[in-house]
Design a protein around this motif. Structure first.
Motif, PDB file in Angstrom:
ATOM      1  N   GLY A   1       0.793  -1.219   0.000  1.00 25.08           N
ATOM      2  CA  GLY A   1       0.000   0.000   0.000  1.00 25.08           C
ATOM      3  C   GLY A   1       0.821   1.261   0.000  1.00 25.08           C
ATOM      4  N   SER A   2       2.119   1.140   0.300  1.00 26.14           N
ATOM      5  CA  SER A   2       3.022   2.284   0.262  1.00 26.14           C
ATOM      6  C   SER A   2       4.441   1.760   0.128  1.00 26.14           C
ATOM      7  N   ALA A   3       5.407   2.663   0.169  1.00 24.81           N
ATOM      8  CA  ALA A   3       6.804   2.286  -0.051  1.00 24.81           C
ATOM      9  C   ALA A   3       7.597   2.166   1.238  1.00 24.81           C
ATOM     10  N   THR A   4       6.943   2.345   2.390  1.00 22.89           N
ATOM     11  CA  THR A   4       7.599   2.158   3.679  1.00 22.89           C
ATOM     12  C   THR A   4       6.671   1.424   4.635  1.00 22.89           C
ATOM     13  N   CYS A   5       7.242   1.076   5.800  1.00 25.94           N
ATOM     14  CA  CYS A   5       6.600   0.136   6.720  1.00 25.94           C
ATOM     15  C   CYS A   5       5.231   0.577   7.237  1.00 25.94           C
ATOM     16  N   SER A   6       5.199   1.688   8.008  1.00 31.91           N
ATOM     17  CA  SER A   6       3.952   2.000   8.709  1.00 31.91           C
ATOM     18  C   SER A   6       2.815   2.417   7.786  1.00 31.91           C
ATOM     19  N   PRO A   7       3.037   3.191   6.702  1.00 29.95           N
ATOM     20  CA  PRO A   7       1.890   3.496   5.838  1.00 29.95           C
ATOM     21  C   PRO A   7       1.253   2.257   5.226  1.00 29.95           C
ATOM     22  N   THR A   8       2.069   1.278   4.837  1.00 35.68           N
ATOM     23  CA  THR A   8       1.496   0.046   4.308  1.00 35.68           C
ATOM     24  C   THR A   8       0.686  -0.679   5.363  1.00 35.68           C
ATOM     25  N   ARG A   9       1.167  -0.692   6.601  1.00 37.73           N
ATOM     26  CA  ARG A   9       0.418  -1.360   7.665  1.00 37.73           C
ATOM     27  C   ARG A   9      -0.905  -0.637   7.927  1.00 37.73           C
ATOM     28  N   PHE A  10      -0.900   0.684   7.862  1.00 34.11           N
ATOM     29  CA  PHE A  10      -2.163   1.422   7.936  1.00 34.11           C
ATOM     30  C   PHE A  10      -3.110   0.947   6.829  1.00 34.11           C
ATOM     31  N   SER A  11      -2.595   0.807   5.614  1.00 40.91           N
ATOM     32  CA  SER A  11      -3.470   0.451   4.496  1.00 40.91           C
ATOM     33  C   SER A  11      -4.005  -0.967   4.632  1.00 40.91           C
TER      34      SER A  11
END
Length: 472
Positions: free
Chosen positions: A95-105
């Motif tokens: 969902g993103s290119a780094t750890c926490s934004p992808t986990r949010f998604s």
């Protein structure tokens, strides 16, 4: 309308991916031992019991870091076997290119920019996190009668405000931050970061081993209800430490304890003077072995048939990762930063030895898991993902749609085989991924109308997201 349909594109890229794998020694050996992959085809059947959901994430694992995805030097027999028993996705994205934004998604099923905490790339202080009032995959499944647990890396905020147990998970065992030293458990804020629930838990053994034991225990329990387990390994994220590297880990821990600034802590954990291809290979293979142990426990428990196993990475690889033929890596929205290995297995409903070229990204899987579990999204927080349930179980066509990414430095949108990308200098590019997976031939000057169309689509989605905070 796209100039190349998604289905036609899938055939082109899929053939290239299979050829790339077969061209390596590992790929040739695997091809001799297992039936060739066939294009995905659903196996329609009467609806049955709701599945358990075992959602496994590697950390900074690159798209080609598995031998089943082309790595010539990394052996991942357990994950390769999982792929043979289910579906391997060639065109899956984080969902993103780094750890926490992808986990949010993944946790919310929405673009990271829908929430203030998702704007951090990644979260690195106690003021940022996932608002406990926001619905999550876990909270929605719990309402639908599931037991929920998270083991491993949370990276959506620190106590006292943020925690998995405040966001829908019944149980939590793991770390709150984005990185820790594998033995001492000292994390990016300089303090001890291994918790059971909301209390610290002391265990100075190699972290991957500790998480594996917990996951084995969880799946082996007697469960009265269907369950969700988010199993989030930190492997192979830096620091570059394998199980036999306790001495190097102690040196890093000493630097963290002696640090007088956040920068010094970050430098110690980043281990700029460490790592190697060989060490990274060892870490990926330890991740593979860990997944193998958990899957073996699942099989012993008698739940394998009715458990959906999903494996992916939280973003693209970096530094020592094997990403060929992709360009870019973690932090950027080129293919190497967001295209990730993704495997799905559910013996009760999905056949094995299959490959799918349907583009998908993290929020799609949130929508999929909710539908398969009979859970409803919260109408006040509409999902940005599209459920793949109809495609996986009934063979339905997925609707034509755009996959969207926004980070502070880049923007990207994929429609069919076309990708719009804006780099850190603000220059717009257009790539035909079917012909140019490395994103080297910029077709923006040749197709200005298509570029304008995709850029406008990106702008339309971005207009509904929160702005980045002004740091000037």
């Amino acid at each position: 309308m796209p100039e190349l349909t998604r289905r036609a594109f899938g055939g082109l890229v899929g053939g290239g991916a299979v050829t790339a794998v077969a061209g390596t020694a590992a790929g040739a050996e695997a091809a001799e031992q297992a039936p060739a992959e066939r294009p995905f085809r659903a196996r329609p059947a009467a609806s049955g019991r709701r599945p358990n959901l075992l959602v496994i994430l590697g950390d900074d694992l690159g798209w080609a870091d598995l031998s089943s995805y082309g790595a010539p030097h990394i052996k991942t027999p357990n994950l390769d076997r999982l792929a043979r028993q289910g579906v391997r996705f060639t065109d899956a994205y984080s969902g993103s290119a780094t750890c926490s934004p992808t986990r949010f998604s993944l946790y919310t099923g929405r673009y990271p920019g829908r929430t203030p905490g998702g704007l951090a790339e990644p979260i690195n202080n106690r003021s940022q996190g996932l608002d406990p009032s926001h619905p999550t995959l876990a909270s929605l499944l719990r309402k639908a009668g599931y037991s929920t647990a998270m083991i491993g890396k949370w990276h959506c905020g620190w106590l006292p405000q943020y925690s998995p147990t405040k966001s829908g998970w019944d149980e939590f065992f793991g770390n709150h931050g984005g990185v820790l030293e594998y033995f001492s458990k000292l994390g990016q804020l300089g303090d001890y970061d291994l918790y059971e629930g909301d209390a610290t838990y002391q265990d100075l053994r190699y972290y991957t081993q500790v998480l594996t034991e917990r996951a084995v225990e969880y799946v082996g329990r007697e469960h009265a209800k269907p369950w969700l387990l988010n199993l989030n390994f930190t492997t192979p994220h830096w620091p570059w430490l394998a199980e036999g590297d306790a001495e190097t880990g102690a040196e890093i821990a000493a630097k963290i304890r002696a640090a007088t600034s956040q920068l010094e802590i970050s430098d110690a954990l980043n281990q700029w003077d460490g790592g190697s291809v060989a060490k990274y290979t060892e870490m990926v293979q330890s991740l593979d072995a860990a997944v193998g142990e958990v899957l073996a426990a699942l099989r012993r428990s008698g739940q394998e048939e009715h458990t959906l196993v999903y494996f992916a990475s939280d973003n693209g690889g970096e530094r020592w990762s094997y990403l060929w033929p992709l360009s870019g890596e973690k932090f950027v929205l080129q293919e190497g930063g967001i295209r990730v290995p993704t495997i799905l297995r559910w013996p009760h409903r999905i056949d094995g030895n299959q490959v799918s070229h349907e583009p998908n990204f993290s929020p799609d899987w949130t929508a999929t898991f909710l539908e398969l579990a009979g859970a409803r999204p919260d109408p006040a927080y509409p999902l940005d993902g599209t459920s793949l349930a109809g495609y996986l179980l009934k063979g339905e066509e997925l609707p034509e749609r755009d996959l969207f990414w926004r980070v502070e430095a880049n923007r990207a949108l994929r429609r069919g085989g076309w990708k719009y990308y804006q780099d850190e200098d603000g220059d717009d590019h257009l790539f035909d991924l079917a012909a140019d997976l490395r994103e080297q031939a910029d077709l923006a000057p040749d197709k200005p109308e298509l570029l304008a169309e995709l850029k406008a689509a990106w702008e339309h989605i971005a207009s509904g997201l929160l702005p980045y905070p002004d740091t000037a």
